[in-house]
Design a protein around this motif. Structure first.
Motif, PDB file in Angstrom:
ATOM      1  N   LEU A  57     -14.011   4.004  49.099  1.00 19.51           N
ATOM      2  CA  LEU A  57     -14.523   3.131  48.050  1.00 19.51           C
ATOM      3  C   LEU A  57     -13.387   2.203  47.636  1.00 19.51           C
ATOM      4  CD1 LEU A  57     -16.949   3.474  45.373  1.00 19.51           C
ATOM      5  CD2 LEU A  57     -14.681   3.093  44.526  1.00 19.51           C
ATOM      6  N   SER A  58     -13.547   0.940  47.930  1.00 18.08           N
ATOM      7  CA  SER A  58     -12.536  -0.059  47.605  1.00 18.08           C
ATOM      8  C   SER A  58     -12.964  -0.795  46.343  1.00 18.08           C
ATOM      9  CB  SER A  58     -12.388  -1.039  48.764  1.00 18.08           C
ATOM     10  OG  SER A  58     -11.456  -2.031  48.439  1.00 18.08           O
ATOM     11  N   ILE A  59     -12.032  -0.953  45.422  1.00 22.63           N
ATOM     12  CA  ILE A  59     -12.337  -1.591  44.149  1.00 22.63           C
ATOM     13  C   ILE A  59     -11.486  -2.848  44.009  1.00 22.63           C
ATOM     14  CG2 ILE A  59     -10.658  -0.226  42.872  1.00 22.63           C
ATOM     15  CD1 ILE A  59     -12.628  -0.183  40.546  1.00 22.63           C
ATOM     16  N   SER A  60     -12.066  -3.872  43.421  1.00 19.16           N
ATOM     17  CA  SER A  60     -11.303  -5.077  43.113  1.00 19.16           C
ATOM     18  C   SER A  60     -11.756  -5.589  41.758  1.00 19.16           C
ATOM     19  CB  SER A  60     -11.499  -6.142  44.189  1.00 19.16           C
ATOM     20  OG  SER A  60     -12.843  -6.515  44.260  1.00 19.16           O
ATOM     21  N   ARG A  61     -10.808  -6.085  41.010  1.00 21.52           N
ATOM     22  CA  ARG A  61     -11.137  -6.591  39.684  1.00 21.52           C
ATOM     23  C   ARG A  61     -10.396  -7.896  39.449  1.00 21.52           C
ATOM     24  NH1 ARG A  61      -7.056  -5.963  36.070  1.00 21.52           N
ATOM     25  NH2 ARG A  61      -5.497  -4.401  36.532  1.00 21.52           N
ATOM     26  N   SER A  62     -10.974  -8.688  38.574  1.00 23.96           N
ATOM     27  CA  SER A  62     -10.335  -9.930  38.154  1.00 23.96           C
ATOM     28  C   SER A  62     -10.259  -9.903  36.637  1.00 23.96           C
ATOM     29  CB  SER A  62     -11.135 -11.131  38.653  1.00 23.96           C
ATOM     30  OG  SER A  62     -12.392 -11.171  38.031  1.00 23.96           O
ATOM     31  N   ALA A  63      -9.942 -11.018  36.047  1.00 21.91           N
ATOM     32  CA  ALA A  63      -9.833 -11.067  34.593  1.00 21.91           C
ATOM     33  C   ALA A  63     -11.180 -10.818  33.916  1.00 21.91           C
ATOM     34  CB  ALA A  63      -9.269 -12.411  34.155  1.00 21.91           C
ATOM     35  N   LYS A  64     -12.278 -11.227  34.556  1.00 22.82           N
ATOM     36  CA  LYS A  64     -13.594 -11.084  33.935  1.00 22.82           C
ATOM     37  C   LYS A  64     -14.527 -10.133  34.671  1.00 22.82           C
ATOM     38  CE  LYS A  64     -13.816 -15.618  31.768  1.00 22.82           C
ATOM     39  NZ  LYS A  64     -14.610 -16.838  31.626  1.00 22.82           N
ATOM     40  N   TYR A  79      -4.165   3.210  38.079  1.00 24.04           N
ATOM     41  CA  TYR A  79      -5.266   4.061  37.637  1.00 24.04           C
ATOM     42  C   TYR A  79      -5.216   4.103  36.112  1.00 24.04           C
ATOM     43  CZ  TYR A  79      -8.522   7.952  37.584  1.00 24.04           C
ATOM     44  OH  TYR A  79      -9.618   8.744  37.370  1.00 24.04           O
ATOM     45  N   HIS A  80      -5.714   3.034  35.503  1.00 29.57           N
ATOM     46  CA  HIS A  80      -5.590   2.846  34.069  1.00 29.57           C
ATOM     47  C   HIS A  80      -6.653   1.850  33.625  1.00 29.57           C
ATOM     48  CE1 HIS A  80      -3.607   2.331  30.195  1.00 29.57           C
ATOM     49  NE2 HIS A  80      -3.682   1.040  30.369  1.00 29.57           N
ATOM     50  N   GLY A  81      -7.156   2.000  32.425  1.00 34.75           N
ATOM     51  CA  GLY A  81      -8.085   1.023  31.867  1.00 34.75           C
ATOM     52  C   GLY A  81      -9.424   1.008  32.567  1.00 34.75           C
ATOM     53  N   ARG A  82      -9.837  -0.175  33.016  1.00 27.35           N
ATOM     54  CA  ARG A  82     -11.156  -0.336  33.634  1.00 27.35           C
ATOM     55  C   ARG A  82     -11.287   0.438  34.936  1.00 27.35           C
ATOM     56  NH1 ARG A  82     -12.385  -6.337  34.485  1.00 27.35           N
ATOM     57  NH2 ARG A  82     -10.154  -6.635  34.481  1.00 27.35           N
ATOM     58  N   VAL A  83     -10.199   0.547  35.694  1.00 32.56           N
ATOM     59  CA  VAL A  83     -10.241   1.285  36.956  1.00 32.56           C
ATOM     60  C   VAL A  83     -10.446   2.773  36.681  1.00 32.56           C
ATOM     61  CG1 VAL A  83      -8.935   1.870  39.029  1.00 32.56           C
ATOM     62  CG2 VAL A  83      -8.812  -0.439  38.104  1.00 32.56           C
ATOM     63  N   LYS A  84      -9.778   3.297  35.670  1.00 33.84           N
ATOM     64  CA  LYS A  84      -9.927   4.706  35.304  1.00 33.84           C
ATOM     65  C   LYS A  84     -11.336   4.995  34.797  1.00 33.84           C
ATOM     66  CE  LYS A  84      -7.814   8.286  32.464  1.00 33.84           C
ATOM     67  NZ  LYS A  84      -6.766   8.577  31.473  1.00 33.84           N
ATOM     68  N   VAL A  85     -11.869   4.127  33.955  1.00 33.22           N
ATOM     69  CA  VAL A  85     -13.236   4.288  33.440  1.00 33.22           C
ATOM     70  C   VAL A  85     -14.236   4.240  34.587  1.00 33.22           C
ATOM     71  CG1 VAL A  85     -15.015   3.164  32.038  1.00 33.22           C
ATOM     72  CG2 VAL A  85     -12.707   3.430  31.143  1.00 33.22           C
ATOM     73  N   PHE A  86     -14.008   3.343  35.538  1.00 34.52           N
ATOM     74  CA  PHE A  86     -14.875   3.226  36.706  1.00 34.52           C
ATOM     75  C   PHE A  86     -14.892   4.540  37.490  1.00 34.52           C
ATOM     76  CE2 PHE A  86     -16.017   1.960  40.986  1.00 34.52           C
ATOM     77  CZ  PHE A  86     -17.004   1.019  40.781  1.00 34.52           C
ATOM     78  N   ALA A  87     -13.714   5.101  37.740  1.00 37.26           N
ATOM     79  CA  ALA A  87     -13.613   6.341  38.508  1.00 37.26           C
ATOM     80  C   ALA A  87     -14.252   7.514  37.770  1.00 37.26           C
ATOM     81  CB  ALA A  87     -12.152   6.641  38.811  1.00 37.26           C
ATOM     82  N   GLU A  88     -14.012   7.616  36.473  1.00 33.54           N
ATOM     83  CA  GLU A  88     -14.589   8.717  35.700  1.00 33.54           C
ATOM     84  C   GLU A  88     -16.112   8.630  35.658  1.00 33.54           C
ATOM     85  OE1 GLU A  88     -12.563   8.348  31.985  1.00 33.54           O
ATOM     86  OE2 GLU A  88     -10.777   9.398  32.709  1.00 33.54           O
TER      87      GLU A  88
END
Length: 118
Positions: free
Chosen positions: A28-35, A100-109
């Motif tokens: 599972l590959s994740i990518s995020r931007s400012a929005k 693994y912090h913030g939005r990425v952590k919430v996504f994983a949980e």
């Protein structure tokens, strides 16, 4: 060609996951931007994307006044539902260059709460 720090981080994390990847677990590959945030489940053996979900999709984008953390929860729930329809439950979590912090952590949980194993 000399790589910068971000490229080295991405290759290091993704490369380690690809070495231990097997046919029973997908990445599972994740990518995020400012929005926005997006994720996809990839089969590295066949080099195809099986399931993907993003906050740019119409039904998620149309929500009013939802903060970025809640959007990542919604995207994770939707991705987990799509994966369960295709009978995918075991994955590797490829965080890429992101901590693994913030939005990425919430996504994983949220994925774990919805039945994904990693």
């Amino acid at each position: 060609m000399k790589l910068n720090t971000i490229q080295r981080k991405k290759f290091r994390v993704t490369g380690k996951l690809k070495k231990v990847a097997s046919s029973d677990r997908l990445r599972l590959s994740i990518s995020r931007s400012a929005k926005n945030i997006s994720a996809q489940i990839i089969d590295d053996v066949k080099n195809i994307t099986l399931v993907s979900c993003s906050s740019v999709e119409k039904d998620i984008r149309s929500m009013d006044k939802v903060n970025k953390t809640e959007i990542s929860k919604i995207v994770a729930e939707k991705l987990a539902k799509k994966a369960q329809e295709k009978k995918i439950s075991k994955i590797f979590f490829d965080r890429g260059i992101y901590k693994y912090h913030g939005r990425v952590k919430v996504f994983a949980e949220t994925l774990r709460k919805n039945g994904m194993e990693f």
